[in-house]
Write a protein that holds these residues in place. Structure first.
Motif, mmCIF file in Angstrom:
data_model
loop_
_atom_site.group_PDB
_atom_site.id
_atom_site.type_symbol
_atom_site.label_atom_id
_atom_site.label_comp_id
_atom_site.label_asym_id
_atom_site.label_seq_id
_atom_site.Cartn_x
_atom_site.Cartn_y
_atom_site.Cartn_z
ATOM 1 N N LEU A 46 14.057 4.147 2.710
ATOM 2 C CA LEU A 46 13.037 3.878 1.585
ATOM 3 C C LEU A 46 12.216 5.320 1.204
ATOM 4 N N PRO A 47 11.717 5.360 0.313
ATOM 5 C CA PRO A 47 10.636 6.555 0.020
ATOM 6 C C PRO A 47 9.520 6.850 0.823
ATOM 7 N N PHE A 48 10.023 8.098 1.417
ATOM 8 C CA PHE A 48 8.844 8.533 2.559
ATOM 9 C C PHE A 48 7.295 8.783 1.687
ATOM 10 N N SER A 49 6.420 8.317 2.302
ATOM 11 C CA SER A 49 5.092 8.335 1.641
ATOM 12 C C SER A 49 4.350 9.275 2.576
ATOM 13 N N GLN A 67 5.234 4.538 -4.118
ATOM 14 C CA GLN A 67 5.292 5.387 -5.113
ATOM 15 C C GLN A 67 5.980 5.190 -6.556
ATOM 16 N N SER A 68 6.489 4.187 -6.570
ATOM 17 C CA SER A 68 7.389 3.844 -7.592
ATOM 18 C C SER A 68 7.291 2.261 -8.030
ATOM 19 N N SER A 69 7.662 1.866 -9.301
ATOM 20 C CA SER A 69 7.543 0.512 -9.549
ATOM 21 C C SER A 69 8.637 -0.231 -8.763
ATOM 22 N N GLN A 70 9.943 0.488 -8.287
ATOM 23 C CA GLN A 70 10.953 0.002 -7.456
ATOM 24 C C GLN A 70 10.592 -0.234 -6.137
ATOM 25 N N HIS A 71 9.568 0.581 -5.598
ATOM 26 C CA HIS A 71 8.950 0.288 -4.154
ATOM 27 C C HIS A 71 7.326 0.424 -4.371
ATOM 28 N N PRO A 72 6.743 -0.704 -5.065
ATOM 29 C CA PRO A 72 5.340 -0.578 -5.152
ATOM 30 C C PRO A 72 4.631 -0.927 -3.915
ATOM 31 N N VAL A 73 4.903 -1.417 -2.943
ATOM 32 C CA VAL A 73 4.347 -1.706 -1.892
ATOM 33 C C VAL A 73 4.408 -0.730 -0.633
ATOM 34 N N VAL A 74 3.310 -0.350 -0.178
ATOM 35 C CA VAL A 74 3.455 0.711 1.296
ATOM 36 C C VAL A 74 3.544 -0.057 2.469
ATOM 37 N N LEU A 75 4.674 0.111 3.298
ATOM 38 C CA LEU A 75 4.884 -0.409 4.443
ATOM 39 C C LEU A 75 4.448 0.865 5.401
ATOM 40 N N ARG A 76 3.351 0.335 6.457
ATOM 41 C CA ARG A 76 2.931 1.298 7.571
ATOM 42 C C ARG A 76 3.532 0.683 8.799
ATOM 43 N N HIS A 77 3.899 1.426 9.607
ATOM 44 C CA HIS A 77 4.322 1.248 10.731
ATOM 45 C C HIS A 77 3.530 2.113 11.653
#
Length: 120
Positions: A46-49, A67-77
């Motif tokens: 997935l795109p790195f934030s 960071q994009s409409s394809q991956h709008p949600v931030v996943l934090r581990h």
């Protein structure tokens, strides 16, 4: 991980901030290697934030997406109360960071640069 010296705790914040800058725009996988439940993927390519260490709360955070409409949600581990951080960047195809918690569970963060400069 490759034979690399463990990162000194006093350098965790700076080093992880530098890795965030160096790997902007890449893809990342997050794997949890738990001695009791085994190997689990939290995220795959997935795109790195960002990747950071918060010394006040004693937690390492790796974030993907957002960071994009394809991956709008931030996943934090989050890795609470990390015991050690191992950074491998030389002589391997992809850079990787391993964070070990107090209970012996390892989180492996692997970076995957885009081929030929292409972006997702």
């Amino acid at each position: 991980m490759a034979e690399t010296p463990l990162l000194d705790r006093s350098r965790w914040t700076t080093t992880l901030d530098e890795l965030t800058e160096a790997h902007a725009g890449e893809l990342v996988s997050i794997e949890v290697l738990d001695p009791e439940i085994g190997h689990q993927y939290e995220a795959e390519r997935l795109p790195f934030s960002y990747l950071s260490y918060d010394p006040k709360d004693d937690v390492v955070i790796v974030a993907v997406g957002g960071q994009s409409s394809q991956h709008p949600v931030v996943l934090r581990h989050m890795v609470q109360h990390p015991k050690e951080i191992d950074v491998a960047t030389a002589d391997i195809p992809e850079a990787a960071v391993q964070v070990l918690d107090q209970g012996g569970t390892a989180t492996l963060i692997s970076f995957f640069p885009f081929a030929s400069g292409a972006k997702a």
